[in-house]
Write a protein that holds these residues in place. Structure first.
Motif, PDB file in Angstrom:
ATOM      1  N   VAL A  50      57.181 -12.181  55.195  1.00  0.00           N
ATOM      2  CA  VAL A  50      57.781 -12.732  56.419  1.00  0.00           C
ATOM      3  C   VAL A  50      57.630 -14.245  56.439  1.00  0.00           C
ATOM      4  CG1 VAL A  50      57.792 -12.727  58.937  1.00  0.00           C
ATOM      5  CG2 VAL A  50      57.348 -10.598  57.691  1.00  0.00           C
ATOM      6  N   THR A  74      49.987  -5.495  57.768  1.00  0.00           N
ATOM      7  CA  THR A  74      50.942  -5.883  56.733  1.00  0.00           C
ATOM      8  C   THR A  74      52.349  -5.727  57.307  1.00  0.00           C
ATOM      9  OG1 THR A  74      51.149  -3.637  55.843  1.00  0.00           O
ATOM     10  CG2 THR A  74      49.395  -5.030  54.919  1.00  0.00           C
ATOM     11  N   LYS A  75      53.329  -6.186  56.565  1.00  0.00           N
ATOM     12  CA  LYS A  75      54.710  -5.988  56.998  1.00  0.00           C
ATOM     13  C   LYS A  75      55.038  -4.508  57.092  1.00  0.00           C
ATOM     14  CE  LYS A  75      59.491  -7.350  56.137  1.00  0.00           C
ATOM     15  NZ  LYS A  75      60.418  -8.108  55.259  1.00  0.00           N
ATOM     16  N   LEU A 129      52.338 -13.096  57.545  1.00  0.00           N
ATOM     17  CA  LEU A 129      52.540 -11.807  56.876  1.00  0.00           C
ATOM     18  C   LEU A 129      53.273 -12.029  55.563  1.00  0.00           C
ATOM     19  CD1 LEU A 129      53.680  -9.225  59.611  1.00  0.00           C
ATOM     20  CD2 LEU A 129      51.454  -9.384  58.478  1.00  0.00           C
ATOM     21  N   CYS A 133      52.356 -12.748  65.826  1.00  0.00           N
ATOM     22  CA  CYS A 133      51.740 -12.181  64.626  1.00  0.00           C
ATOM     23  C   CYS A 133      51.179 -13.270  63.715  1.00  0.00           C
ATOM     24  CB  CYS A 133      52.807 -11.371  63.893  1.00  0.00           C
ATOM     25  SG  CYS A 133      52.169 -10.187  62.706  1.00  0.00           S
ATOM     26  N   SER A 184      64.296 -10.807  59.720  1.00  0.00           N
ATOM     27  CA  SER A 184      63.387 -10.282  58.716  1.00  0.00           C
ATOM     28  C   SER A 184      63.483  -8.764  58.784  1.00  0.00           C
ATOM     29  CB  SER A 184      61.947 -10.739  58.978  1.00  0.00           C
ATOM     30  OG  SER A 184      61.062 -10.195  58.019  1.00  0.00           O
ATOM     31  N   LEU A 206      62.989  -4.904  58.428  1.00  0.00           N
ATOM     32  CA  LEU A 206      61.793  -4.074  58.324  1.00  0.00           C
ATOM     33  C   LEU A 206      62.106  -2.807  57.538  1.00  0.00           C
ATOM     34  CD1 LEU A 206      60.505  -4.471  61.987  1.00  0.00           C
ATOM     35  CD2 LEU A 206      59.646  -5.618  59.941  1.00  0.00           C
ATOM     36  N   SER A 217      56.219  -2.587  60.407  1.00  0.00           N
ATOM     37  CA  SER A 217      57.450  -1.799  60.345  1.00  0.00           C
ATOM     38  C   SER A 217      57.222  -0.404  60.892  1.00  0.00           C
ATOM     39  CB  SER A 217      57.949  -1.708  58.900  1.00  0.00           C
ATOM     40  OG  SER A 217      58.272  -2.976  58.376  1.00  0.00           O
TER      41      SER A 217
END
Length: 283
Positions: free
Chosen positions: A203, A152-153, A200, A197, A121, A123, A157
């Protein structure tokens, strides 16, 4: 976003990482004991059995594990093991600690861990956060709670990018090597970073465990966490909690520093906690 730090020692078992997450409230009480003893044990989580191997202590500058000490060792024997290791690996005013005679380049550890078959995934590459309140937030993060941001993603990140990403590549002749944003003894970086986690956007729709691949700034999804396990894991924590976990690949330090490499693994864990604390406080 609130981050809980879990230090899982050099284990390859995915199941153990899930199991350690469930026991995160107790992990720091027992982690010192686990870091100082070599033990092979079995645990069962949701019907799946798995084997855990902890680090060697004191360990040899060899990739193999040493003989497993008796689990019946007394507290006094364990303490004596700690002091013996300290005496063996400390520098003195007369001499440096023993170390391997020369480096075996054919045994050089890989700089980055990858999990074949894992789903990547990617970032976002975001610029570091700087501001007039950054220093104040960092100082407060060690004495009180700072204001959390929304999980959040993008925020994940930012956190990982500012904490553990590759900042620049250096080159001398045909040899290239990375420099990361977090410090490391000998630039060997034995610390691996994982996140546990909640769902998200961008994701997945389920809680998950992911390994952070700093070379390409991405998360390698290792597993989805069952809903009932996630509920137990986050009980008592506010919504939007993410767990940041660390493991050590001890051979990355032992390859160069021998028995003393264990000390540097622990020092690097401190650097990692400091890096993610600074990055999180600035968000």
């Amino acid at each position: 976003m609130k981050c809980i730090f879990i230090y899982i020692e050099g284990t390859e078992s995915l199941g153990f990482r899930v199991f350690a997450g469930v026991l995160c409230s107790f992990f720091f009480v027992f982690c010192i004991v686990h870091m100082l003893r070599l033990r092979t044990s079995r645990a069962v989580s949701y019907g799946a059995s798995f084997r855990r191997r902890t680090a060697v202590f004191p360990f040899s500058a060899q990739a193999e594990l040493q003989e497993t000490p008796s689990p019946s060792s007394s507290p006094e024997e364990n303490i004596q093991t700690i002091f013996s290791y300290h005496e063996k690996t400390k520098h003195t005013t007369e001499k440096y600690s023993d170390s391997p005679e020369g480096l075996k380049w054919e045994d050089q550890p890989r700089a980055f861990r990858r999990y074949k078959g894992a789903t990547d995934s990617s970032l976002r590459h975001l610029p570091p956060i700087y501001g007039i309140n950054t220093d104040q937030q960092y100082s407060r993060s060690f004495s009180e709670f700072v204001n959390p941001c929304i999980l959040t993603k993008a925020s994940v990140s930012q956190l990982l990018y500012d904490s553990f990403s590759v900042e620049v590549w250096k080159q001398a002749g045909d040899v290239k090597w990375p420099l990361r944003v977090n410090p490391s003894c000998g630039n060997l970086h034995p610390t691996e970073v994982y996140v546990i986690c909640p769902p998200l956007a961008g994701v997945g729709d389920s809680p998950f465990i992911a390994h952070y691949h700093s070379k390409i700034h991405s998360m390698e999804i290792r597993a989805e966490v069952p809903a009932d396990l996630w509920k137990d894991l986050t009980k008592g924590f506010p919504p939007g909690t993410m767990f940041v976990c660390f493991s050590s690949i001890f051979w990355r330090q032992a390859w160069k520093y021998g028995d003393r490499g264990y000390r540097y693994c622990e020092l690097d864990i401190g650097h990692a906690i400091g890096s993610v604390t600074m990055a999180g406080a600035a968000m």
